[in-house]
Enzyme design. Structure first.
Site, PDB file in Angstrom:
ATOM      1  N   ASP A 304      28.920  31.460  46.142  1.00 20.41           N
ATOM      2  CA  ASP A 304      30.167  32.170  45.859  1.00 20.41           C
ATOM      3  C   ASP A 304      30.513  33.108  47.012  1.00 20.41           C
ATOM      4  OD1 ASP A 304      32.389  32.904  44.400  1.00 20.41           O
ATOM      5  OD2 ASP A 304      31.317  34.263  43.064  1.00 20.41           O
ATOM      6  N   GLU A 307      34.472  32.510  51.303  1.00 16.85           N
ATOM      7  CA  GLU A 307      35.701  32.206  52.055  1.00 16.85           C
ATOM      8  C   GLU A 307      35.632  32.698  53.524  1.00 16.85           C
ATOM      9  OE1 GLU A 307      36.030  31.599  48.079  1.00 16.85           O
ATOM     10  OE2 GLU A 307      35.705  33.580  48.916  1.00 16.85           O
ATOM     11  N   ASP A 416      38.401  31.319  40.163  1.00 24.86           N
ATOM     12  CA  ASP A 416      38.687  32.293  39.111  1.00 24.86           C
ATOM     13  C   ASP A 416      40.027  32.014  38.424  1.00 24.86           C
ATOM     14  OD1 ASP A 416      36.348  33.384  39.960  1.00 24.86           O
ATOM     15  OD2 ASP A 416      37.234  35.129  40.922  1.00 24.86           O
TER      16      ASP A 416
END
Length: 630
Positions: A304, A307, A416
């Site tokens: 996670d 990015e 999300d």
């Protein structure tokens, strides 16, 4: 046929596994204008692909920015989310695929500023462009997928049902969840550990009080057929005495600023550093850290914040604090107040921060902004390469951020989302684009991550998600409980999830076939019925493997829906756990789908397994063939 066009200087991404010669000339049918690739569309032109993006299966009419973005509000106006997947198929007078292999930002205007024109603009005009032609849409995908390499295949148990929640803080929380599923008779294969299992949010640590003996607990859960799947975040806490930080800092394995100092950012642990995954030595070092958890019996991970997501940078925060301090105690007017608010809001994922640190790559020092879309990919590759060495069996691995190429190493989930009815449809419409780009092991957070799920929303979402390879219910801290046992009467949830397990042998077989043959597991109807203009307009049904078609309900309080059958099919209905069939003709049908019923359609006989509480107990051999008339 594939033609490769060179627009140097190129930063290699690793997306492509075949080394093709360059083609001279311009990349027809595109023309070049003002450093953009331009193509006129006719009225019937449809555009498919672009992986993880918003809006429909046909991408025409909107503008998309390929730039991996930590974006928690997946609404229609968003141009970027977590993935960067620069492959699209133009299905018009001329039919072809195009892959823009570039690690930085690129914008796809698909009839947004000019409704008849595609305008594709790389921020830096340095890329490889591949133009792919073949005699069908599926063949174009097959050619592209052969170009980028085989898709990741997870272990069989990864097709089981998983439960996750940011808020399972202790071993007791996990135990209680597992017990509740067992007591309700609902199958379960995985329980996920979010950031609270760590010690102070530090990667590759376990909180000593919350999970005093994770190895023993993991073994106990596995005896029940349930595997624990912990999260790993991209950033490393800056803390002397924390071995991962100490080693990485000493060896220079973190991203640097222009002065060669570690670039400090703020995420969950507070001040943190970003591992330089584009440095092969640093990537291999980080990957080997997964051993701390595989030694405890862990067989899968979800990566996670890669990015990479930045709450702030130390430099940006200090500048913002100085701006606010300079305002003094003066009374703020409205515009000044909004300016302060915007200054703080812009700290998160600020483009200036992405332009302020560097990678040490085999090609030399490179500014992060120019290779931003590769960060999550290389984190996934780091983990995959290490897990292949650390474990003799396949591992479960999926990620949030990605670039084409990461599909060879793991799956992705779509991040999300929200407990919105529209997000069932959004998930369905994202699946074909992801499959085109090689990401077969994919799915969305069932029930929605943000917001408060309702009983009927979860029932309808599960009825769709039982066909997605990754089937995980996941919710955010502070939201209402949305486990399958959380809404009183659990019979309907048991029936739906049990149906998933009965279909796993078939779904897994179709998945592996798609991976090995460079095919799509999920397809728009257009791809199978190219001569059927009605099928081309259907945006809320999908083909699944070679035999199935799904048409889920995604509207609140709906008890029926219109379904288009491109050919005669058998309607399969599960009602209160019982399965029945009905032959339907080609054409439109208004199909009754009461809440709790699962309805799907088959072109050929479908094998069903006997019910099981987990994949360990599943009988993969003695299958019942559900008859379908030819």
């Amino acid at each position: 046929m594939i033609k490769r066009f060179d627009f140097s200087p190129i930063i290699r991404t690793g997306a492509v596994v075949r080394d093709l010669p360059y083609t001279d000339g311009m990349p027809a049918p595109f023309t070049l204008k003002d450093n953009s690739f331009v193509l006129r569309m006719d009225d019937k032109t449809r555009v498919y692909g672009l992986g993880e993006t918003m809006r429909g299966i046909n991408k025409r009419g909107w503008i998309y920015e390929s730039f991996c973005t930590d974006e928690p509000f997946h609404t229609e106006e968003k141009r970027s989310v977590y993935g960067a997947h620069n492959f699209l198929i133009i299905d018009g007078e001329e039919r072809f695929g195009a892959f823009f292999d570039i690690p930085g930002k690129i914008t796809f205007d698909i009839g947004y500023n000019d409704s008849d024109t595609i305008t594709i603009t790389p921020e830096k005009f340095a890329l490889d462009l591949y133009i792919i032609t073949a005699d069908s849409l599926k063949a174009i995908v097959g050619e592209f997928r052969a170009l980028i390499g085989k898709s990741y295949i997870p272990p069989k148990w990864a097709f089981g049902y998983g439960q996750s929640r940011w808020g399972y803080v202790t071993e007791e929380d996990i135990q209680k969840c597992a017990d509740s599923y067992r007591d309700a008779g609902i199958p379960l294969d995985m329980l996920y550990l979010d950031i609270d299992y760590m010690d102070s949010f530090k990667d590759f640590t376990v909180h000593p009080e919350r999970f005093p003996d994770l190895k023993a607990f993991s073994a106990k859960m596995k005896e029940r057929g349930v595997r624990l799947i912990p999260i790993i975040d991209a950033a490393v806490k800056k803390e002397e005495g924390y071995s991962v930080y100490d080693e990485g800092h000493e060896k220079g394995y973190f991203c640097k600023d222009e002065n060669g100092d570690d670039f400090v950012v703020g995420v969950w642990p507070g001040k943190s550093l970003l591992p330089d995954f584009l440095n092969p030595e640093a990537a291999a070092w980080f990957g080997k850290k997964y051993k701390a958890l595989t030694d405890l019996g862990i067989e899968g991970f979800w990566n996670d914040m890669n990015e990479p997501a930045l709450f702030y940078s130390e430099r940006g925060f200090n500048n913002a604090a100085e701006q606010i301090k300079n305002l003094g105690s003066a009374r703020l007017d409205a515009l000044s107040f909004f300016g302060v608010r915007d200054t703080l809001a812009k700290l998160q994922n600020n483009p200036d921060d992405y332009k302020s640190f560097y990678h040490n790559t085999p090609e030399g020092k490179i500014n992060h902004y120019d290779v931003h879309n590769l960060y999550g990919y290389h984190m996934t590759k780091s983990a995959y390469d290490a897990l292949c060495e650390l474990r003799d069996e396949p591992s479960l691995l999926f990620s949030r951020a990605s670039y084409i190429g990461a599909h060879r190493c793991g799956g992705i989930w779509t991040g999300d989302n929200h407990s919105w009815w529209s997000h069932i449809l959004q998930s369905l419409q994202q699946m074909p684009g992801l499959n085109m780009c090689g990401f077969l092991y994919s799915g969305s957070d069932i029930g929605g991550f943000n917001g408060n799920c309702t009983r009927d929303l979860l029932i309808r979402w599960l009825s769709f998600a039982l066909f997605t390879p990754l089937m995980r219910n996941h919710a955010a801290f502070g939201t209402r409980s949305q486990e399958a046992f959380a809404f009183g009467d659990t019979d309907v949830f048991r029936h739906i999830i049990t149906l998933r397990y009965r279909l796993i042998p078939h779904l897994y077989s179709e998945f592996v076939k798609a991976a090995e043959n460079n095919e799509m597991y999920f397809r728009p109807l257009r791809f199978d019925y190219e001569d059927d203009e009605t099928a081309a307009t259907v945006e809320d049904q999908l083909m699944v493997g070679d035999s199935l078609m799904i048409a889920p309900v995604y509207v609140q309080n709906a008890v029926s829906r219109h379904v288009y059958l491109p050919e005669r099919m058998t309607m399969i209905r599960m009602h209160e756990g019982d399965i029945s069939t009905e032959e339907l003709s080609q054409g439109w049908h208004n199909v009754s789908v009461p809440l709790g019923d699962v309805v799907f359609f088959a072109k050929s006989p479908i094998p069903f397994a006997k019910p099981a509480m987990n994949t360990t107990e599943l009988d993969w051999e003695n299958l019942e063939q559900l008859g379908v008339r030819s």
